[in-house]
Design a protein around this motif. Structure first.
Motif, short mmCIF file in Angstrom:
data_model
loop_
_atom_site.label_atom_id
_atom_site.label_comp_id
_atom_site.label_asym_id
_atom_site.label_seq_id
_atom_site.Cartn_x
_atom_site.Cartn_y
_atom_site.Cartn_z
N TRP A 56 7.18 1.63 12.44
CA TRP A 56 5.75 1.38 12.27
C TRP A 56 5.05 2.68 11.87
O TRP A 56 5.55 3.77 12.11
CB TRP A 56 5.14 0.86 13.56
N LEU A 89 -6.61 0.38 7.43
CA LEU A 89 -5.66 0.13 8.51
C LEU A 89 -6.39 0.04 9.84
O LEU A 89 -6.15 -0.88 10.64
CB LEU A 89 -4.64 1.27 8.58
N ALA A 140 1.69 10.96 21.04
CA ALA A 140 1.70 9.65 21.67
C ALA A 140 0.34 9.30 22.24
O ALA A 140 0.15 8.21 22.74
CB ALA A 140 2.76 9.60 22.77
N GLY A 141 -0.62 10.23 22.20
CA GLY A 141 -1.97 9.93 22.63
C GLY A 141 -2.36 10.41 24.01
O GLY A 141 -3.45 10.11 24.47
N ALA A 142 -1.48 11.17 24.68
CA ALA A 142 -1.82 11.67 26.01
C ALA A 142 -2.34 13.10 25.89
O ALA A 142 -1.70 13.94 25.29
CB ALA A 142 -0.60 11.64 26.92
N ALA A 202 2.53 3.87 13.31
CA ALA A 202 2.26 4.61 14.53
C ALA A 202 3.48 5.37 15.00
O ALA A 202 3.36 6.42 15.64
CB ALA A 202 1.79 3.65 15.62
N ARG A 216 6.63 3.74 24.00
CA ARG A 216 6.39 4.33 22.69
C ARG A 216 7.62 5.04 22.13
O ARG A 216 7.81 5.11 20.93
CB ARG A 216 5.25 5.34 22.75
N ARG A 246 -1.03 6.43 24.39
CA ARG A 246 -1.58 5.27 23.68
C ARG A 246 -0.47 4.27 23.40
O ARG A 246 0.68 4.65 23.18
CB ARG A 246 -2.19 5.80 22.39
N LEU A 247 -0.81 2.99 23.41
CA LEU A 247 0.18 1.96 23.07
C LEU A 247 0.27 1.83 21.55
O LEU A 247 -0.58 2.33 20.83
CB LEU A 247 -0.23 0.62 23.66
N ARG A 248 1.29 1.11 21.11
CA ARG A 248 1.40 0.83 19.69
C ARG A 248 0.77 -0.54 19.45
O ARG A 248 0.64 -1.33 20.36
CB ARG A 248 2.88 0.81 19.32
N ILE A 249 0.40 -0.82 18.20
CA ILE A 249 -0.40 -2.03 17.94
C ILE A 249 0.39 -3.29 18.30
O ILE A 249 -0.16 -4.22 18.89
CB ILE A 249 -0.90 -2.05 16.48
N ASP A 250 1.71 -3.32 18.02
CA ASP A 250 2.45 -4.55 18.33
C ASP A 250 2.62 -4.71 19.83
O ASP A 250 2.56 -5.83 20.35
CB ASP A 250 3.81 -4.54 17.63
N GLN A 251 2.78 -3.60 20.53
CA GLN A 251 2.87 -3.69 21.99
C GLN A 251 1.55 -4.17 22.58
O GLN A 251 1.52 -4.95 23.54
CB GLN A 251 3.23 -2.33 22.57
N PRO A 288 -5.73 3.53 27.33
CA PRO A 288 -4.62 3.61 26.39
C PRO A 288 -4.71 2.62 25.23
O PRO A 288 -3.70 2.32 24.63
CB PRO A 288 -3.43 3.26 27.29
N MET A 345 0.83 -1.20 0.00
CA MET A 345 0.00 0.00 0.00
C MET A 345 0.86 1.25 0.00
O MET A 345 1.94 1.28 0.57
CB MET A 345 -0.86 -0.02 1.26
N ILE A 392 4.11 3.62 29.51
CA ILE A 392 3.62 3.51 28.14
C ILE A 392 4.34 4.51 27.25
O ILE A 392 4.72 4.21 26.11
CB ILE A 392 2.10 3.73 28.10
N GLU A 443 1.86 -2.69 8.52
CA GLU A 443 2.05 -1.46 9.29
C GLU A 443 3.50 -1.02 9.29
O GLU A 443 3.88 -0.07 9.98
CB GLU A 443 1.58 -1.69 10.74
N ARG A 476 -6.69 -3.13 12.32
CA ARG A 476 -6.25 -3.00 13.70
C ARG A 476 -7.36 -3.40 14.65
O ARG A 476 -7.13 -4.11 15.64
CB ARG A 476 -5.88 -1.55 13.99
#
Lengths: 390, 169, 385
Positions: free
Chosen positions: A370, C141, A144-146, A372, A221, C293-298, C208, A30, A217, A54, C145
């Motif tokens: 990745w 994606l 990172a999502g926080a 992410a 990351r 947030r965690l990553r998908i593999d984690q 998370p 992709m 976490i 990914e 996921r």
């Protein structure tokens, strides 16, 4: 995975997305177009990612969506008007940008700046460095999502900007530094307000630092994500926190002290591995160093004095010649190359923006990570598109 | 693990503080269904809003003589003006030989840098505290002389404005 | 005639009541989340619509319904339309048999727990279809996921539910609650609670574990192309699922509507139950305000290396406890030991980066001391002249 990323040597770039081929030559699933309207590309940056599931196989960065022709515009403006354009290059660290430009013109004219003005400039620049790094910490958390650290950091930044507004009349585009000094002296309540502000900034910084930096976490990351070796960092021309995170102790304020920076005691923090977490945590430490610089400057600063050189307020016509001046911006080393032909407008003005040079290593960093991670890595470079595209 | 638990306590502490004294404040409303009105957040005294022209009350005319200094120094070329002979000077009331006839600022183009105020020799232009001037019309923010004078007069009244050249050093 | 007209009418009426009650719950949840998160970050949260912004969810709802429902031209129309309905359906179907009190249930099933878990899995299908059908790469994606994440975390949830069913000797939700009249199961199975709660968070995609619609990476994942009423269906389903996980946590581990020592009846029981559920929701919001947030593999590694083995452990421990007829506190001890082991496992998992961080810190400290010493020396020299 991390070791693999370390050993990647990025092959030469193809010219465009259509020609982009994965490094390995194997078929990939992709092509993912990230940006220019992606929330995490920090402005209008566009990456074309070749992803295998990914995993990022290859990336082609595209810049230029915010190109305003600042360098060309500078040739049409008088010297004092160019300051407004420099405000808009790195729009997070306006004072630092103004500072390097006015220093370039002063060097060309051989102007002496009053000491009080120079101290005020240093204080404002360091405050702006903290504000810029606070914004970085906030966006790093968001990438990172926080959510919460961003609010804590914006609180500190807001306090600094309120002070900037009291000093210069504007929260971001200050236009406050002048060739040979400052526009006007700071308001009378500046020093008390600054004294009151220092512990507040420290508190905001510590709160978000405690909440985010060592969170498990967050570490998972960021730690060991896309490490850059010192050799690679130097080869790619990384400067500022991105270079120091790789363990190279290079700071223009120490290496070639300008302004008054040889009068202050401060450390240049360095990282160990050059990974994302090091790049993040180094900036947190730099904030504390900046706070100590401001404290020292407040002690040393003369309480009274002129803030504009004897030249005063008039059209400047520097003698014909050229000058290259560099400085340490929050994002790295900024350089200004100024050519004058003796008229009231610059003949040529070239900027070496730190974000642009740091961004050039994005390919080296992103391959084999990745999807992410890509936003985290881009966030850790801390680019400002206004400066990249100019 | 320990740091995560510590983080949980930090946010708990923060929410306790947030319940007592939130840092943000309500964006000012100018009257809604319940007819509430809140004062906007005060700006700092040096705040640079949109530029406006001042009014010389002693004589009853604008300070501006349309000398074009601000227009020449504007980085974005957002202003234009014309001048005329001052009728009050003929009557002997004013010392200004020329006076502004028309003045237009395109506020959409203005970047609020304050250079015009810095270079004005006649105390004629100020950066007012006005900053919310959005309109629904494309050229709605091209303001002319009466509007600028009104803005400036309002600013003079609100801030006890003293002409910069008459300020004691 | 399988079913009488009166029964049919009664069922339709109760379904109607359930639908409305759940909608009100979702409205309250959105308000609560925004307000609580705001206060946690020392903001005000919504204030404008109604007193304390109470009407904000209503305003949001009206806005979403009025908004244009865009369908991308390259999308697979039927799937694009149907996916939100599947997600929505599974979210609502669960609630048929979740009791709010002894009699506050539409149809109590003997195999209630089984039914709930079986139907909650259907939602995954909707997410994958939504991601694929919208013909968007971010959506694809996100959908993939979602499939990986939800299927993996289904297993710990099932296994913990099995261990609870073994403790209660029933799959009937009312019976499970009735068994907790003397003590709630959290006291004997704390490990089960932790695994169930974490897996539940992953199951509904809360921070998370909000990986399949991570805003900063894949900008909404399966929902990226949705707008208007269709998007609001996803939104509704997400909040109903969150509420369901909170309700299940309360039912399975905190004794449902049981009040220690007092026999609550009628509305009081329902209110007490709701109070507990909203407390769990507040904890979920609190976690959202704290963690990245965690990553998908984690995330997958955590599921298969930590959560799944632990959930099997809960079943084995419960079986041993049941088989030998040991006293309840023995299971508590076993469970706590398991919990300590989880903490240690996570600690070890993070020990790699953490030790490096400690190393960095030590180096920084050493350097700073060196610099301080240099500074002192310099000051000494300048004093001497």
């Amino acid at each position: 995975m991390a070791d693999a990323a370390r050993n990647v040597t990025a092959p030469p770039l193809d010219s465009g997305a259509a020609q982009a081929r994965p490094v390995s030559g194997e078929p990939v699933e992709m092509l993912l177009n990230m940006g220019p309207q992606h929330p995490s590309t920090h402005g209008v940056f566009r990456m074309v990612l070749w992803v295998d599931g990914e995993k990022i196989v290859d990336i082609v960065p595209h810049i230029g969506y915010l190109h305003r022709g600042s360098e060309k515009l500078c040739e049409g403006e008088q010297y004092h008007q160019v300051i407004t354009l420099f405000d808009r290059l790195d729009y997070i660290a306006n004072f630092n940008n103004e500072h390097v430009y006015v220093r370039a013109v002063e060097r060309l004219m051989g102007l002496e700046v009053p000491e009080r003005a120079e101290y005020l400039r240093v204080i404002l620049c360091e405050l702006n460095r903290i504000a810029s790094h606070l914004l970085f910490i906030a966006t790093m958390g968001l990438d990172a999502g926080a959510m919460t650290p961003s609010m804590f950091c914006f609180r500190g930044r807001e306090r600094i900007q309120a002070l900037f507004e009291a000093v210069s009349g504007a929260r971001m585009m200050h236009n406050y530094f002048r060739i040979g000094g400052l526009k006007e002296d700071v308001p009378e309540d500046f020093m008390p307000r600054l004294r009151e502000l220092m512990p507040q900034i420290r508190e905001d910084l510590e709160e978000s630092d405690k909440l985010l930096s060592f969170n498990e976490i967050f570490l998972a990351r960021l730690k060991d994500i896309s490490p850059v070796t010192a050799e690679d960092a130097i080869d790619y021309g990384l400067t500022g926190p991105c270079l120091r995170a790789s363990g190279v102790e290079y700071d223009v304020r120490k290496a070639a002290p300008y302004s008054l920076y040889d009068r202050f005691d401060f450390n240049v923090p360095t990282g160990l591995d050059g990974d994302c977490w090091d790049r993040y945590y180094l900036r947190v430490q730099e904030c504390y160093e900046s706070l100590s610089i401001i404290e020292q400057a407040m002690e040393q600063m003369p309480a009274e004095g002129n803030v504009l050189s004897s030249l005063g307020r008039r059209l400047v016509r520097p003698p014909a010649g050229e000058v290259y001046v560099r400085a340490e911006n929050p994002r790295g080393e900024i350089g200004v190359y100024l050519v004058s032909d003796g008229s009231d407008r610059p003949y040529r003005l070239k900027v070496r923006p730190p974000s642009f040079c740091n961004l050039s290593a994005i390919r080296l960093m992103l391959i084999n990570t990745w999807v992410a991670d890509s936003v985290v890595i881009l966030g850790s470079l801390d680019i400002v598109m206004g400066e990249v595209d100019r | 693990m320990l740091n995560s638990i510590k983080g949980m306590f930090i946010t708990l502490l923060s929410s306790a503080k947030g319940l007592r004294e939130p840092v943000t404040r309500q964006y000012p409303a100018t009257g809604n269904l319940l007819q509430r009105e809140e004062a906007p957040t005060p700006v700092q005294p040096r705040f640079m809003g949109f530029p406006a022209l001042t009014w010389d009350e002693g004589v009853g005319e604008p300070y501006c003589t349309s000398c074009m200094v601000c227009i020449r120094h504007c980085p974005t070329q957002c202003m234009s003006s014309t001048m005329k002979d001052n009728p009050l000077q003929a009557e002997g009331k004013s010392s200004r030989r020329k006076i502004v006839d028309s003045f237009e600022i395109n506020l959409n183009r203005c970047i609020l840098c304050g250079i015009c105020v810095e270079w004005c020799n006649f105390d004629a232009i100020v950066m007012s505290h006005e900053h919310e001037m959005s309109t629904y019309v494309r050229n709605g923010d091209r303001v002319d002389l009466p509007v600028l004078l009104e803005l400036g007069y309002k600013h003079q009244k609100e801030t006890d404005w003293v002409p910069p050249t008459k300020r004691g050093k | 005639m399988l079913i009488s007209w009166a029964d049919l009418g009664w069922i339709l009426l109760s379904l109607f009541i359930m639908f409305n009650a759940l909608s009100v719950v979702v409205l309250s949840l959105t308000w609560l989340e925004r307000k609580a998160l705001g206060r946690l970050q020392r903001r005000l949260g919504p204030t404008r619509s109604g007193p304390m912004g109470l009407l904000q969810p209503v305003a949001d709802g009206i806005k979403l319904i009025i908004k244009e429902d865009i369908i991308p031209s390259s999308s697979e129309k039927a799937i694009f339309w149907g996916a939100p309905l599947i997600v929505m359906l599974s979210a609502f179907m669960i609630w048929v048999t979740i009791p709010g009190a002894q009699d506050a249930v539409i149809k109590n099933l003997d195999l209630g727990l089984f039914y709930i878990i079986a139907f909650s899995v259907i939602g995954i299908l909707g997410l994958v279809l939504a991601g694929w059908g919208s013909a968007n790469k971010y959506g694809t994606l996100g959908g993939l996921r979602a499939a990986a994440q939800l299927v993996s975390y289904e297993i710990p949830i099932i296994m913990v539910a099995v261990s609870v069913a073994m403790l209660a000797q029933s799959l009937d939700m009312r019976e499970i609650v009735a068994q907790q009249s003397s003590y709630p199961f959290v006291l004997v199975q704390p490990l089960g609670l932790v695994v169930f709660f974490i897996a539940g968070l992953a199951e509904v995609g809360r921070t998370p574990f909000d990986i399949y619609f991570a805003e900063s990476e894949i900008v909404g994942g399966p929902f990226v192309e949705y707008s208007g009423a269709h998007w609001s269906l996803f939104f509704l389903a997400e909040y109903i699922n969150t509420f369901a996980i909170a309700a299940l946590t309360v039912l399975l581990f905190f004794g449902g509507w049981q009040f220690p020592g007092v026999e609550l009846a009628g509305y009081l029981a329902v209110i007490w139950f709701l109070f507990k559920v909203y407390l769990v929701i507040l904890v979920i919001v609190w976690i959202r305000g704290t963690f990245p947030r965690l990553r998908i593999d984690q995330l997958m590694a955590f599921a298969w290396k930590v959560a799944v083995p632990l959930s099997f452990l809960t079943v084995v421990m419960t079986a041993i406890y049941q088989f030998y007829g040991w006293p309840a506190w023995s299971l508590t001890l076993m469970s706590l030991a398991g919990l300590v082991w989880v903490g240690y496992a996570i600690y070890r998992r993070m020990a790699g980066p953490a030790s490096r961080v400690a190393q960095t810190k030590k180096r920084i400290q050493a350097r700073q001391e060196e610099l301080m010493a240099a500074r002192r020396n310099r000051a000494e020299r300048t004093r001497r002249g």
